[in-house]
Scaffold this active site. Structure first.
Site, PDB file in Angstrom:
ATOM      1  N   GLU A 210      35.604  37.200  43.929  1.00 25.81           N
ATOM      2  CA  GLU A 210      34.249  36.808  44.303  1.00 25.81           C
ATOM      3  C   GLU A 210      33.432  38.052  44.631  1.00 25.81           C
ATOM      4  O   GLU A 210      33.971  39.167  44.665  1.00 25.81           O
ATOM      5  CB  GLU A 210      34.268  35.812  45.463  1.00 25.81           C
ATOM      6  CG  GLU A 210      34.884  36.346  46.747  1.00 25.81           C
ATOM      7  CD  GLU A 210      35.072  35.248  47.813  1.00 25.81           C
ATOM      8  OE1 GLU A 210      35.318  34.093  47.449  1.00 25.81           O
ATOM      9  OE2 GLU A 210      35.000  35.593  48.998  1.00 25.81           O
ATOM     10  N   HIS A 248      32.118  33.217  53.276  1.00 23.10           N
ATOM     11  CA  HIS A 248      33.141  34.194  53.635  1.00 23.10           C
ATOM     12  C   HIS A 248      32.482  35.458  54.163  1.00 23.10           C
ATOM     13  O   HIS A 248      31.495  35.918  53.587  1.00 23.10           O
ATOM     14  CB  HIS A 248      33.976  34.587  52.403  1.00 23.10           C
ATOM     15  CG  HIS A 248      34.845  33.482  51.897  1.00 23.10           C
ATOM     16  ND1 HIS A 248      35.361  33.478  50.621  1.00 23.10           N
ATOM     17  CD2 HIS A 248      35.286  32.352  52.478  1.00 23.10           C
ATOM     18  CE1 HIS A 248      36.079  32.392  50.453  1.00 23.10           C
ATOM     19  NE2 HIS A 248      36.054  31.678  51.559  1.00 23.10           N
TER      20      HIS A 248
END
Lengths: 291, 390
Positions: A210, A248
């Site tokens: 990511e 996150h």
């Protein structure tokens, strides 16, 4: 074979009496994992659910039960302490599920583990699953199947999603690992790739990265130099705006290195097939494997 | 969490980092009084959580006699910079500071370097500029040094290395070493995720001071910093995001598209946005509902998503792990009972308890657009937002 955990794993659950710990310890047992000990300090001597002995300290649990892996469900403020205690007792792997651990605590953990032969997975991760053998994590097991593809991911839910897509496409997995979404994690891609690369029963590797950080770039360098197995990757966050944290703590684009496009570019250069969407992964890994 | 410049500078002062003389004002008259105390000329700096203030009128130098007027023009307005949306952020306070005669502008920051697992000092002689541009175009102009946790306490040799690397005179190195050491102690003891001084200036009378100050605190560590937690300023955040937070939804970020999405897991939420774009759609937000198992949270999420006037369709994409698909389904049914939902809703459930979840939706009799796989669901969401599916 599989990596990190298998039928010989003897699991210690730190935080087994909490609600999360209890729920997931049960699920691990149901899957066939040997849960041999639990560790909430102060409750030593009891039996959890009438079947697993509880100890006040990790060292004691290891001595008494031969525990050789641990999974951590304790609250964020106490989680670093739990990791240190397992590491001090020499347990490996240590899987830390807990989310929200202060970064400075993880800086200390990461420093302590630096020169030790101990594998920490997480924190803020779904753990490890070797289909048909052992689960030291929280993934739903319905959508997994034993096989030859290793899967590693920075995202939890995407691990489930893409594992299910692989299974549906008839592609089984050797081991699935969620590495965690925090800025500092025990095991970055590069270490897991090394393990998959050396595992004779893993024939191909799926990697789910990511935005944020440079872990994918480090992985690309390693892949170029060492990995001969076919690989496919998906990088989440192509559409994320820069400077915003996408859930996150680690998923934030600062500078160009953190961009999804940059990560895809370096991985493609290293010979990894890039999937533009999760649904594209099964086709890409097939393509890479030439099947 | 971000804090204001004046708050960051008060922390700097606590750690022995020199800052210009100044005070924070919330009223124009206050600004005028502080200006008079500081001298003939002052700088008024808008206290907002956004960079790029200088280029957008958020920093104004004025004669002290005129400070009340200038402060009045700034306070109560909204500042739009390249880092804010077109709506900007409100200027509720000003930092009134003495002006300095600057000879050199340097850059100094500490960040967490994920790759090494250590804090890292970054410094450059090219201060006052956009440091990311400097890093991209002339990476050799950026000095770095790691703070190795194995040393237990910060060691001055690291600060000396940086100070000499910045080509400072011996007299200035003597000021820089305690300054850099103080910044490192601040970074470590206050759980910062970033501290930045841009610019760090050398004045014509050979003093080294932090002209600007930016501090981000690690959200996960706020529980052990009560005083800093109290500095949270919700007026600087997007109102929809603040509302989301007050309803227990931590991970909501508004974007500029028209397809609202409700997803579990940050990675899945990003992948959902990516897939929507790939099939011709435009996401209106990022929303990670997390691993909660409370239908009320789903209702709250629907409230927030449908309150955005740009939204033309809602896309629920759930792969149950810890979160259970049936709880999400119950939440969707409740949302329809409690809120008037005027846009089409596309639902895709998978994972833990999916059959129970599907049953809840089947029995509800609601007019939902259903899908079983990710890609198909995204395509349906795009069609629904375009008015081609309902």
């Amino acid at each position: 074979m599989s990596i990190l955990i298998d039928e010989n794993t003897r699991l210690l659950v730190q935080g087994i009496t909490g609600s999360e710990g209890t729920f997931h310890a049960k699920a691990c047992i149901e899957y066939g994992t040997k849960v041999v000990a639990g560790c909430p300090p102060g409750k030593g001597g009891q039996m959890w659910e009438d079947k697993v002995p509880v100890f006040n300290g990790v060292k004691e649990a290891v001595n008494e039960t031969g525990a050789n892996a641990s999974i951590i469900f304790v609250p964020a403020a106490l989680a670093a302490d739990a990791i240190f205690e397992s590491a001090d007792a020499g347990i490996s792997p240590i899987v830390c599920i807990t989310e929200g651990i202060p970064t400075s605590d993880m800086i200390a953990v990461s420093h302590y583990l630096k020169d030790k032969d101990i594998r920490l997975i997480g924190p803020n991760c779904p753990g490890i699953l070797s289909p048909g053998k052992c689960k030291a994590g929280i993934m739903p097991t319905g959508a997994t199947a034993p096989g030859k593809v290793g899967l590693c991911s920075r995202s939890g839910t995407l691990t489930y999603e893409i594992t299910a897509m692989l299974t549906e496409a008839g592609i089984g997995q050797s081991t699935c690992i969620g590495l965690g979404g925090d800025p500092i994690i025990g095991t970055p891609f590069i270490k897991v790739l090394e393990l998959f690369n050396e595992d004779p029963d893993t024939e191909a590797i799926v990697m789910i990265g990511e935005i944020g950080g440079t872990a994918e770039q480090a992985a690309a360098e390693y892949i170029k130099a060492h990995v001969k197995k076919p690989m496919a990757a998906f990088i989440a966050g192509s559409s994320a705006p820069p400077g915003r944290r996408m859930g996150h703590a680690g998923a934030i684009v600062t500078g160009t290195a953190g961009l999804a496009s940059e990560k895809k570019r370096v991985l493609a250069e290293a010979g990894v097939r890039i999937a533009e969407s999760p649904a594209d992964i099964p086709a890409k890994i097939r393509e890479a494997m030439g099947v | 969490m971000k804090i204001h410049e004046y708050q960051a500078k008060s922390l700097f002062a606590e750690f022995g980092i020199p800052v210009p003389r100044g005070k924070v004002a919330r009223k124009a008259t206050e600004a005028g009084a502080f200006a008079a105390e500081l001298g003939e000329k002052v700088v008024l700096k808008a206290q907002v959580h956004a960079g790029g203030r200088g280029k957008s009128g958020g920093v104004r130098i004025t004669g002290s006699y005129d400070a009340v007027k200038v402060a009045g023009e700034m306070l109560g307005t909204r500042l739009v910079t390249h880092q804010t949306g077109p709506e900007g952020v409100p200027i509720n306070s000003l930092l009134v500071e003495e002006t300095l005669n600057v000879e050199r502008e340097l850059y100094l920051a500490i960040v967490v370097d994920s790759a090494s697992g250590m804090p890292m000092i970054m410094a450059s002689e090219a201060g006052g500029m956009d440091i990311e541009e400097v890093a991209a175009k002339t990476p050799e102009k950026i000095l770095t040094a790691h703070i190795d946790p194995g040393m237990m306490f910060f060691q001055p040799f690291i600060a000396r290395k940086i100070a000499f690397g910045l080509n400072l005179s011996p007299a200035l190195v003597r000021q820089a070493v305690p300054l850099i050491s103080g910044l490192c102690r601040l970074f470590q003891t206050k759980d910062c995720s970033m501290v930045e001084i841009n610019p760090l200036v050398v004045t014509d009378d050979a003093r080294l001071l932090a002209l600007d100050a930016k501090i981000n605190i690690d959200d996960n560590a706020l529980y052990r910093h009560k005083k800093i937690s109290a500095m949270y300023d919700e007026t600087q955040e997007d109102p929809l995001e603040v509302e989301a937070k007050s309803k227990g939804i931590e991970n909501y970020i508004k974007l500029d598209g028209d397809i609202a999405n409700l997803v579990n897991g940050a990675g899945m939420a990003m992948a959902t946005m990516d897939t929507l774009k790939l099939v011709g759609g435009n996401p209106a937000n990022f929303l990670d509902i997390g691993t909660i198992n409370d239908p009320a949270r789903v209702v709250n999420a629907f409230r927030i998503l449908t309150a955005d006037p740009c939204v033309k369709a809602v896309f629920v994409n759930i792969f149950g792990g810890m979160a259970r698909a049936d709880v999400i389904a119950t939440g969707i049914v409740k949302a329809f009972e409690e809120i008037e939902i005027k846009v089409p809703v596309v639902v895709r459930l998978a994972g833990t308890n999916v059959s129970e979840g599907d049953k809840v939706l089947d029995e509800s009799g609601l007019n939902l657009i259903r899908a079983t796989n990710f890609q198909e669901a995204a395509e349906k969401a795009v069609a629904a937002a375009a008015g081609k599916l309902s």
